[in-house]
Motif scaffolding. Structure first.
Motif, PDB file in Angstrom:
ATOM      1  N   GLY A  21       0.772  -1.229   0.000  1.00 28.60           N
ATOM      2  CA  GLY A  21       0.000   0.000   0.000  1.00 28.60           C
ATOM      3  C   GLY A  21       0.806   1.283   0.000  1.00 28.60           C
ATOM      4  N   GLU A 153     -11.524  10.969   3.588  1.00 29.91           N
ATOM      5  CA  GLU A 153     -12.066   9.665   3.979  1.00 29.91           C
ATOM      6  C   GLU A 153     -11.264   8.526   3.342  1.00 29.91           C
ATOM      7  N   THR A 154     -10.994   8.633   2.056  1.00 29.87           N
ATOM      8  CA  THR A 154     -10.218   7.608   1.355  1.00 29.87           C
ATOM      9  C   THR A 154      -8.813   7.511   1.922  1.00 29.87           C
ATOM     10  N   ASN A 156      -7.634   8.580   4.945  1.00 27.84           N
ATOM     11  CA  ASN A 156      -7.613   8.091   6.328  1.00 27.84           C
ATOM     12  C   ASN A 156      -7.862   6.587   6.377  1.00 27.84           C
ATOM     13  N   ALA A 157      -8.767   6.090   5.558  1.00 28.85           N
ATOM     14  CA  ALA A 157      -9.018   4.641   5.519  1.00 28.85           C
ATOM     15  C   ALA A 157      -7.786   3.896   5.017  1.00 28.85           C
ATOM     16  N   SER A 158      -7.093   4.484   4.044  1.00 28.73           N
ATOM     17  CA  SER A 158      -5.936   3.781   3.479  1.00 28.73           C
ATOM     18  C   SER A 158      -4.774   3.673   4.460  1.00 28.73           C
ATOM     19  N   ARG A 160      -5.184   3.387   7.704  1.00 26.83           N
ATOM     20  CA  ARG A 160      -5.637   2.658   8.887  1.00 26.83           C
ATOM     21  C   ARG A 160      -5.921   1.184   8.625  1.00 26.83           C
ATOM     22  N   THR A 161      -6.070   0.785   7.360  1.00 26.30           N
ATOM     23  CA  THR A 161      -6.419  -0.603   7.061  1.00 26.30           C
ATOM     24  C   THR A 161      -5.173  -1.430   6.773  1.00 26.30           C
ATOM     25  N   PHE A 162      -5.276  -2.705   7.077  1.00 23.25           N
ATOM     26  CA  PHE A 162      -4.169  -3.638   6.876  1.00 23.25           C
ATOM     27  C   PHE A 162      -4.106  -4.025   5.405  1.00 23.25           C
ATOM     28  N   ASN A 164      -1.769  -1.709   4.742  1.00 20.17           N
ATOM     29  CA  ASN A 164      -1.248  -0.344   4.664  1.00 20.17           C
ATOM     30  C   ASN A 164      -0.870   0.203   6.037  1.00 20.17           C
ATOM     31  N   SER A 165      -1.655  -0.135   7.054  1.00 18.40           N
ATOM     32  CA  SER A 165      -1.367   0.381   8.393  1.00 18.40           C
ATOM     33  C   SER A 165       0.009  -0.082   8.874  1.00 18.40           C
TER      34      SER A 165
END
Length: 194
Positions: A21, A153-154, A156-158, A160-162, A164-165
């Protein structure tokens, strides 16, 4: 290690990085920065129109000095508060920016209310054109804010999600960006009196 083993290790590392990511997070952050640039552009358009509106109204409503002064002061304050891509993650900086913009919008609303008392001004073609431009600008600002919030939103989600996090915590250390929020006064419905 043989040459073939090194080549295989390099291919595995590159294959692993393609799914981490890293590039997507960079792309999403650039989208947030571009969306913020659009918000600033729309706000700048408003700031450029305000002096014309004030001068047009001044000609008809010279005794409404307090309202005109409030608009000029709010414009000056709004141009002093700056947000950069680096400060988009700072809640205090975003709150100060939004407060200054809210004061600007409020003073413009008062100015347009003053116009209701001057029928000859409302009938003036230059004023009507300027008022239409201002209305169009406010709509552009609203659209730019919505697009900015979608980009945030896109992004912050990117981050925080695995997986990528994991990449973010190890390599990038990117922080979540602040959303553009409504002014507290906007949460109450306006009162219309006839």
């Amino acid at each position: 290690m043989t040459r073939l083993a090194r080549l295989l290790c390099a291919i595995l590392v590159l294959a692993g990085l393609s799914g981490c990511g890293y590039n997507q997070m960079q792309t999403n952050e650039e989208a947030v920065n571009a969306a913020w640039g659009n918000v600033e552009s729309a706000l700048q358009r408003r700031m450029d129109l305000v002096p014309n509106l004030v001068e047009t109204v001044k000609g008809y409503a010279s005794h409404e000095k307090d309202t005109l002064t409030a608009v000029v002061d709010a414009r000056a304050k709004a141009t002093q508060v700056k947000i950069t891509p680096e400060t988009l993650a700072d809640p205090q900086a975003m709150a100060a920016f939004q407060q200054a913009q809210g004061q600007m919008q409020s003073s413009l609303s008062r100015l347009l209310a003053v116009v209701e008392n001057y029928p000859q001004l409302k009938a003036d073609q230059n004023f009507r054109d300027l008022q239409n431009q201002l209305e169009g600008t406010e709509n552009r600002i609203n659209v730019a804010r919505q697009r900015y919030n979608q980009a945030v939103e896109t992004y912050n989600a990117s981050i925080r999600t695995f997986p990528n996090s994991l990449t973010n915590s190890l390599l990038l250390h990117l922080k979540a960006k602040e959303y553009f929020k409504a002014d507290e006064a906007a949460k109450q419905a306006p009162k219309v009196k006839f």
